[in-house]
Design a protein around this motif. Structure first.
Motif, PDB file in Angstrom:
ATOM      1  N   ALA A  13       3.440   5.372  -3.131  1.00 26.87           N
ATOM      2  CA  ALA A  13       3.499   5.021  -4.700  1.00 26.87           C
ATOM      3  C   ALA A  13       2.857   6.561  -5.593  1.00 26.87           C
ATOM      4  O   ALA A  13       3.483   5.656  -6.531  1.00 26.87           O
ATOM      5  CB  ALA A  13       3.026   3.318  -4.571  1.00 26.87           C
TER       6      ALA A  13
ATOM      7  N   SER B 201      11.015   3.326  -6.095  1.00 28.26           N
ATOM      8  CA  SER B 201      10.441   2.136  -5.595  1.00 28.26           C
ATOM      9  C   SER B 201       8.672   2.210  -6.129  1.00 28.26           C
ATOM     10  O   SER B 201       7.841   0.871  -5.333  1.00 28.26           O
ATOM     11  CB  SER B 201       9.218   4.149  -5.324  1.00 28.26           C
ATOM     12  N   LEU B 202       8.070   1.649  -7.293  1.00 30.00           N
ATOM     13  CA  LEU B 202       7.393   0.717  -8.077  1.00 30.00           C
ATOM     14  C   LEU B 202       7.759  -0.490  -8.286  1.00 30.00           C
ATOM     15  O   LEU B 202       6.673  -1.161  -7.602  1.00 30.00           O
ATOM     16  CB  LEU B 202       7.213   1.341  -8.977  1.00 30.00           C
TER      17      LEU B 202
ATOM     18  N   GLY C 242       6.048  -2.927 -11.396  1.00 29.91           N
ATOM     19  CA  GLY C 242       6.229  -1.846 -11.105  1.00 29.91           C
ATOM     20  C   GLY C 242       7.070  -0.834 -11.597  1.00 29.91           C
ATOM     21  O   GLY C 242       6.856   0.450 -12.517  1.00 29.91           O
TER      22      GLY C 242
ATOM     23  N   THR D 260      -0.398   8.626  -1.290  1.00 29.44           N
ATOM     24  CA  THR D 260       0.764   7.357  -0.888  1.00 29.44           C
ATOM     25  C   THR D 260       1.885   7.459  -0.728  1.00 29.44           C
ATOM     26  O   THR D 260       1.943   8.109  -3.045  1.00 29.44           O
ATOM     27  CB  THR D 260      -0.154   6.048  -1.054  1.00 29.44           C
TER      28      THR D 260
ATOM     29  N   THR E 178       7.130  -1.721  -4.537  1.00 31.51           N
ATOM     30  CA  THR E 178       5.715  -1.795  -4.618  1.00 31.51           C
ATOM     31  C   THR E 178       5.080  -2.956  -4.918  1.00 31.51           C
ATOM     32  O   THR E 178       4.309  -3.540  -3.955  1.00 31.51           O
ATOM     33  CB  THR E 178       5.149  -0.220  -4.109  1.00 31.51           C
ATOM     34  N   TRP E 179       5.399  -2.440  -5.915  1.00 37.44           N
ATOM     35  CA  TRP E 179       4.933  -3.487  -6.747  1.00 37.44           C
ATOM     36  C   TRP E 179       4.920  -4.846  -7.377  1.00 37.44           C
ATOM     37  O   TRP E 179       4.688  -5.921  -8.287  1.00 37.44           O
ATOM     38  CB  TRP E 179       4.001  -2.400  -7.778  1.00 37.44           C
TER      39      TRP E 179
ATOM     40  N   HIS F  63       5.241   8.747  -5.925  1.00 37.18           N
ATOM     41  CA  HIS F  63       6.326   8.555  -6.751  1.00 37.18           C
ATOM     42  C   HIS F  63       6.286   8.063  -7.889  1.00 37.18           C
ATOM     43  O   HIS F  63       6.918   8.305  -9.295  1.00 37.18           O
ATOM     44  CB  HIS F  63       6.945   6.940  -6.029  1.00 37.18           C
ATOM     45  N   THR F  64       4.714   8.066  -8.717  1.00 33.16           N
ATOM     46  CA  THR F  64       4.991   7.654  -9.801  1.00 33.16           C
ATOM     47  C   THR F  64       4.514   9.147 -10.277  1.00 33.16           C
ATOM     48  O   THR F  64       4.275   9.338 -11.554  1.00 33.16           O
ATOM     49  CB  THR F  64       2.817   7.031  -9.703  1.00 33.16           C
TER      50      THR F  64
END
Length: 266
Positions: free
Chosen positions: A214, A63-64, A72, A212, A67-68, A217-218
């Motif tokens: 993100a 997921s990260l 990520g 959010t 996103t990043w 998930h973090t």
């Protein structure tokens, strides 16, 4: 995520109040069933280890990265080790002899009668602080994982419930040391688990404005780190102390197998 709030809160409450099972064991039993607790702790560790690496950390990395970008993956790794570090710092701040995560047996109810009154009062006061410090992050583990996916959180909740039973024994033994009252030891052993849903709600209120996908998930990567630390530092050593080496390992493997089968079916 908002639709899962009530389910997440109820699952956290159930996980927390399982300390009451340990409190009942401490008050009513004459001896600790060491083999049963050994296997149970091993199963709990196996579930936590498997789901941390295979589900939570793995999903967080994917997921990260989406996103990043490539950075990520670094964020996921840092969050994972951040969870380990945060749990380690809490443990280091608490003397081992007064830490309810340093497992005590029912047999110690009698041994506590030899403590001085001053020592008993100190143990009683410290135990209240310690219970709160330890159960807050555990409440966050159950709540945030359930907020993300109740299906994934179900085995986590069951693992923490198993994990909380010997903690309930430990807390009740400490309270009995401090008060000499079995009824008070039972009551406070049950109520100690309420720190988990309270910690979950406080954490949610703090994070909710920023929650959010993100960030969630973090947080799951942090949760994975917390569960790995709990498994390696507490559950596995306690399982070894309670029973035999192969019983503990059998419990770990069984927990992993159950978790793997559950994820395949679901």
């Amino acid at each position: 995520m908002e639709g899962n709030f009530t389910i997440a809160l109820m699952m956290t409450l159930l996980a927390g109040l399982s300390t009451g099972i340990g409190a009942v064991i401490a008050v009513l039993s004459k001896r600790t069933n060491k083999s049963l607790l050994c296997i149970g702790l091993g199963v709990s560790a196996g579930v936590m280890i498997y789901i941390s690496f295979v589900e939570l950390l793995s999903q967080a990395r994917v997921s990260l990265v989406e996103t990043w970008g490539p950075v990520g993956e670094l964020y996921a790794v840092l969050a994972f080790f951040g969870g380990i570090l945060a749990t380690l710092l809490i443990d280091l701040a608490i003397p081992e002899t007064e830490n309810p995560h340093e497992i005590h047996g029912v047999e110690e109810m009698r041994a506590g009668e030899d403590h001085s009154m001053e020592g008993l009062r100190r143990i009683g006061l410290m135990s209240c602080l310690i219970i709160t410090l330890h159960n807050f992050p555990e409440g966050m583990v159950t709540f945030l994982s359930a907020l993300s996916s109740p299906t994934t959180a179900l085995p986590i909740m069951l693992a923490i419930m198993i994990h909380n039973i010997p903690e309930g024994i430990s807390v009740s033994v400490l309270i009995y040391y401090a008060t000499g009252s079995r009824s008070r030891a039972l009551l406070l052993g049950v109520l100690s688990g309420l720190a988990e849903p309270i910690g979950a709600l406080l954490g949610y209120l703090f994070l909710q404005p920023y929650l959010t996908p993100a960030l969630l998930h973090t947080t799951n990567a942090v949760i994975a780190g917390v569960m790995i630390y709990i498994s390696l530092d507490e559950l596995l050593p306690a399982a070894e102390r309670y029973g035999k080496h192969h019983q503990a390992i059998l419990g770990v493997i069984s927990g992993m197998a159950v978790m793997a089968g559950t994820l395949l079916i679901l």
